[in-house]
Design a protein around this motif. Structure first.
Motif, PDB file in Angstrom:
ATOM      1  N   GLU A 380       0.833  -1.210   0.000  1.00 15.76           N
ATOM      2  CA  GLU A 380       0.000   0.000   0.000  1.00 15.76           C
ATOM      3  C   GLU A 380       0.867   1.260   0.000  1.00 15.76           C
ATOM      4  OE1 GLU A 380      -4.049  -0.642   2.084  1.00 15.76           O
ATOM      5  OE2 GLU A 380      -2.547  -1.472   3.467  1.00 15.76           O
ATOM      6  N   PRO A 381       1.794   1.362  -0.970  1.00 19.48           N
ATOM      7  CA  PRO A 381       2.736   2.503  -0.966  1.00 19.48           C
ATOM      8  C   PRO A 381       2.057   3.855  -1.154  1.00 19.48           C
ATOM      9  CG  PRO A 381       2.863   1.287  -3.030  1.00 19.48           C
ATOM     10  CD  PRO A 381       2.017   0.453  -2.108  1.00 19.48           C
ATOM     11  N   ALA A 382       0.888   3.891  -1.763  1.00 18.75           N
ATOM     12  CA  ALA A 382       0.231   5.187  -1.988  1.00 18.75           C
ATOM     13  C   ALA A 382      -0.066   5.894  -0.670  1.00 18.75           C
ATOM     14  CB  ALA A 382      -1.053   4.976  -2.784  1.00 18.75           C
ATOM     15  N   ARG A 383      -0.136   5.141   0.421  1.00 13.45           N
ATOM     16  CA  ARG A 383      -0.441   5.743   1.724  1.00 13.45           C
ATOM     17  C   ARG A 383       0.820   6.060   2.523  1.00 13.45           C
ATOM     18  NH1 ARG A 383      -4.140   1.332   4.363  1.00 13.45           N
ATOM     19  NH2 ARG A 383      -3.799   2.717   6.143  1.00 13.45           N
ATOM     20  N   GLY A 390       0.420   5.239   7.675  1.00 11.06           N
ATOM     21  CA  GLY A 390       1.045   5.196   6.363  1.00 11.06           C
ATOM     22  C   GLY A 390       0.730   3.913   5.625  1.00 11.06           C
ATOM     23  N   GLY A 391       1.719   3.427   4.841  1.00  7.39           N
ATOM     24  CA  GLY A 391       1.566   2.151   4.154  1.00  7.39           C
ATOM     25  C   GLY A 391       1.602   1.007   5.150  1.00  7.39           C
ATOM     26  N   THR A 392       1.628  -0.218   4.614  1.00  7.34           N
ATOM     27  CA  THR A 392       1.484  -1.382   5.471  1.00  7.34           C
ATOM     28  C   THR A 392       2.693  -2.311   5.375  1.00  7.34           C
ATOM     29  OG1 THR A 392      -0.915  -1.309   5.204  1.00  7.34           O
ATOM     30  CG2 THR A 392       0.019  -3.374   6.014  1.00  7.34           C
ATOM     31  N   PRO A 397       3.668 -10.170  -0.064  1.00  3.87           N
ATOM     32  CA  PRO A 397       3.690  -9.044  -1.001  1.00  3.87           C
ATOM     33  C   PRO A 397       2.275  -8.687  -1.427  1.00  3.87           C
ATOM     34  CG  PRO A 397       5.178 -10.812  -1.700  1.00  3.87           C
ATOM     35  CD  PRO A 397       4.345 -11.358  -0.597  1.00  3.87           C
ATOM     36  N   SER A 398       2.130  -7.486  -1.955  1.00  4.06           N
ATOM     37  CA  SER A 398       0.850  -7.044  -2.463  1.00  4.06           C
ATOM     38  C   SER A 398       0.367  -7.981  -3.559  1.00  4.06           C
ATOM     39  CB  SER A 398       0.970  -5.620  -3.012  1.00  4.06           C
ATOM     40  OG  SER A 398      -0.201  -5.240  -3.674  1.00  4.06           O
ATOM     41  N   GLU A 413       2.271  -2.879 -11.041  1.00  5.99           N
ATOM     42  CA  GLU A 413       3.397  -2.437 -10.215  1.00  5.99           C
ATOM     43  C   GLU A 413       3.024  -1.190  -9.432  1.00  5.99           C
ATOM     44  OE1 GLU A 413       7.924  -2.496 -11.191  1.00  5.99           O
ATOM     45  OE2 GLU A 413       7.053  -0.706 -12.084  1.00  5.99           O
ATOM     46  N   GLN A 414       3.370  -1.197  -8.140  1.00  2.00           N
ATOM     47  CA  GLN A 414       3.039  -0.081  -7.272  1.00  2.00           C
ATOM     48  C   GLN A 414       4.315   0.625  -6.836  1.00  2.00           C
ATOM     49  OE1 GLN A 414       0.007  -0.699  -4.240  1.00  2.00           O
ATOM     50  NE2 GLN A 414      -0.313  -2.783  -5.016  1.00  2.00           N
TER      51      GLN A 414
END
Length: 601
Positions: A380-383, A390-392, A397-398, A413-414
């Motif tokens: 969850e890199p967008a957060r 933040g992210g998790t 993996p995602s 891909e994130q």
């Protein structure tokens, strides 16, 4: 320019010490205090009351640059603990410092001076010819230098919060072709501008707004009317120290070593590297012992962090009295085995280690038996660019980034970006990382910055016991020719406060960027309690603890215009945090403890 500075000289020699001027082989004399048990005569080596019978003692030597009589090193108090156990304690100002003669340059003469100091001890009437060494930081290094010199009387050493190669901790070799190195530890190099100018100590605060950074120190030296030759040697270039010793200490005759490591020490990464290398070397391996506690470089303890005034041993005399038995006790137990021979080797655990928040334990090796690796993936890199959580940090993996095998990059891909702005640097959280636990800062505000990424695990239902190395692998690209990554592993409490467990940092040449950037975060023993969360932050600077990146091939010390850059972190199967955990929390049990809080041996 308005640089304020203070200069500190020698404190008085205490009444219960006898100072000598010990001659080195080149004629330079070093100021040396001898502390003896009250019933031992310094002149005759006989009982002071009856004058009969030789009273020969093993000696423990300390060689330091911080004024042997200062409140900072408190050897006038430590001496009573050593003499009560039947040791002579010998404390010496190294060459060029305080009352000792010679040129003020660190490191280079320590092997020969260490040999000569040991030799002098063996010729004293109170000496039985057996010598050990003890001490922290630089006076841990002087022990390694003496090991390299190989005096036969040196039988055991207890280096605390130190490393055999201090210069290797401050910066990377610029001629090393590896694309991943280390940022310049500015705080570490600045140490030489304070402590290695002349016989005294200079206290000053550079003007951090000045550019280039090297000019901050030129201004200070001009104001003081004196300068550090060793600072000039290191900044702005790299110097390999170890060849100057003549023999690498690890290639010398093995001696028993008790490595005293602090989980929160800013030199713990190279110290653990020293211990693990020697523990794997035939000849050395049998005599390597590890004591690892939840302390920092200045002996502040996690259980008392942040230090209240009544618990601050730097300022409170009662707090110092409470701290010292735990400080000296493990060394005295070790010397009773290897200097006196009054206790069996079997009485010493090979590893005595503290699990932060859960007390002391013993083990046959490090990491302890039963420890395993656990991997957290950055998802969850967008957060991630924002306040906590933040992210998790996830156990897998995602989903969008898995291939048919479950681990490759998928079509979705994130990634997330963060900016390095040399005009708005991420600030260091402590003014002095040597005493990190004295203030033990809450890092939550740092995690909320736009230029800091943060990833957090779900709240724990059960304890998570960290016991071993922590490693991070990243896939990052940058718009800059060079960039830095500063990583911190945090414990997030139910109240939202964030406290650092471990840290690591790398400097990367990004043309081309490596596919995988490894970041070593050292070792720890630490319990994350139920309701707490594990977190990871990533930033591009940490100033003034570390020299900011130039963002280019220019020297970061001398650049007038460091370049901003944008970094992209890819949350894929490469990017992961790996910790070492005890498979069954509490299974190894807690060691019995003494009043000092360390395990009974």
């Amino acid at each position: 320019m308005n640089i304020r500075w203070e200069r500190t000289g020698s404190a008085p020699v205490p009444d219960h010490a006898r100072q000598h001027r010990v001659r080195m082989r080149d004629g330079v004399r070093l100021a040396t205090d001898v502390y003896l048990p009250p019933d031992i005569s310094a002149d005759a080596g006989a009982d002071a009351d009856t004058g009969t019978g030789p009273q020969e003692l093993p000696a423990v030597l300390v060689r330091l640059p911080y004024d042997k009589n200062s409140r900072y090193v408190y050897f006038d108090r430590i001496a009573s603990l050593f003499t009560a156990r039947g040791y002579a304690l010998v404390v010496q100002d190294v060459r060029g410092k305080f009352r000792s003669g010679g040129q003020t340059l660190p490191f280079l003469r320590e092997p020969l001076d260490g040999y000569d100091a040991i030799d002098w001890i063996t010729h004293q009437p109170w000496s039985n010819g057996v010598v050990g060494m003890f001490g922290d930081s630089y006076y841990g290094f002087t022990q390694w230098a003496a090991v390299a010199a190989q005096h036969p009387a040196l039988r055991a050493i207890v280096p605390r919060v130190t490393t055999v190669d201090f210069n290797g901790t401050t910066q990377s070799d610029p001629f090393d072709p590896s694309p991943v190195g280390r940022p310049v530890w500015l705080e570490g190099i600045e140490y030489y501008a304070h402590y290695w100018v002349d016989n005294t100590v200079y206290d000053f605060t550079p003007d951090r707004s000045v550019r280039p950074v090297i000019e901050q120190y030129e201004q200070a030296f001009t104001a003081m009317g004196a300068r550090s030759a060793w600072f000039d040697l290191l900044a702005p270039r790299y110097t390999n120290l170890l060849p100057a010793l003549g023999r690498h200490p690890f290639d010398a005759r093995p001696v028993p070593v008790l490595h005293c490591v602090g989980w929160f020490d800013n030199i713990s990464v190279p110290h653990m590297r020293d211990y693990l290398e020697l523990a794997s070397r035939p000849g050395w391996d049998a005599v390597q012992y590890l004591w690892a506690g939840a302390i920092d470089h200045e002996n502040y303890h996690l259980d008392l962090a942040p230090a209240a005034p009544a618990d601050d041993h730097a300022h409170d005399e009662s707090a110092l009295d409470r701290m010292l038995p735990g400080y000296a006790g493990p060394a005295l137990d070790f010397f009773d085995v290897f200097l006196k021979g009054v206790r069996p080797v079997s009485s010493l655990p090979k590893v005595a280690w503290e699990l932060g928040h859960d007390g002391w334990r013993t083990a046959e090796a490090w990491p302890p038996a039963g420890s395993t690796e656990r991997t957290f993936w950055l998802t969850e890199p967008a957060r991630a660019r924002g306040p906590l959580p933040g992210g998790t940090l996830s156990d897998e993996p995602s989903d969008s980034n898995r291939d048919a095998d479950g681990y490759g990059n998928g079509d979705g891909e994130q990634s997330v970006q963060w900016v390095y702005d040399p005009e708005s640097l991420v600030p260091s959280q402590v003014a002095n990382s040597f005493s990190f636990l004295q203030s033990y800062p809450d890092e939550a505000r740092l995690a909320a910055r736009e230029d800091v990424l943060v990833f957090t695990s779900p709240a724990l239902a059960e304890p998570l016991d960290l016991a071993g190395p922590i490693g991070l692998a990243l896939r990052v690209t940058s718009t800059g020719e060079t960039f830095d990554v500063f990583a911190k592993v945090l414990d997030i409490g139910p109240d939202g406060q964030a406290h650092m467990i471990a840290r690591g940092q790398v400097s990367v040449r990004s043309l081309p960027a490596p596919e995988e950037i490894p970041v070593a975060l050292g070792h720890t023993g630490y319990r994350l309690r139920p309701g707490h969360r594990l977190a990871l932050t990533l930033a591009g600077s940490d100033y003034p603890m570390f020299l900011p990146s130039s963002g280019s091939t220019e020297n970061p010390w001398t650049t007038l215009a460091p370049k901003p850059s944008t970094q992209t972190l890819y949350a894929d199967a490469v990017t992961r945090l790996t910790v070492t955990v005890l498979a069954d929390p509490g299974a190894t049990g807690s060691a019995s403890a003494t009043a000092s809080g360390t395990p009974s041996v």
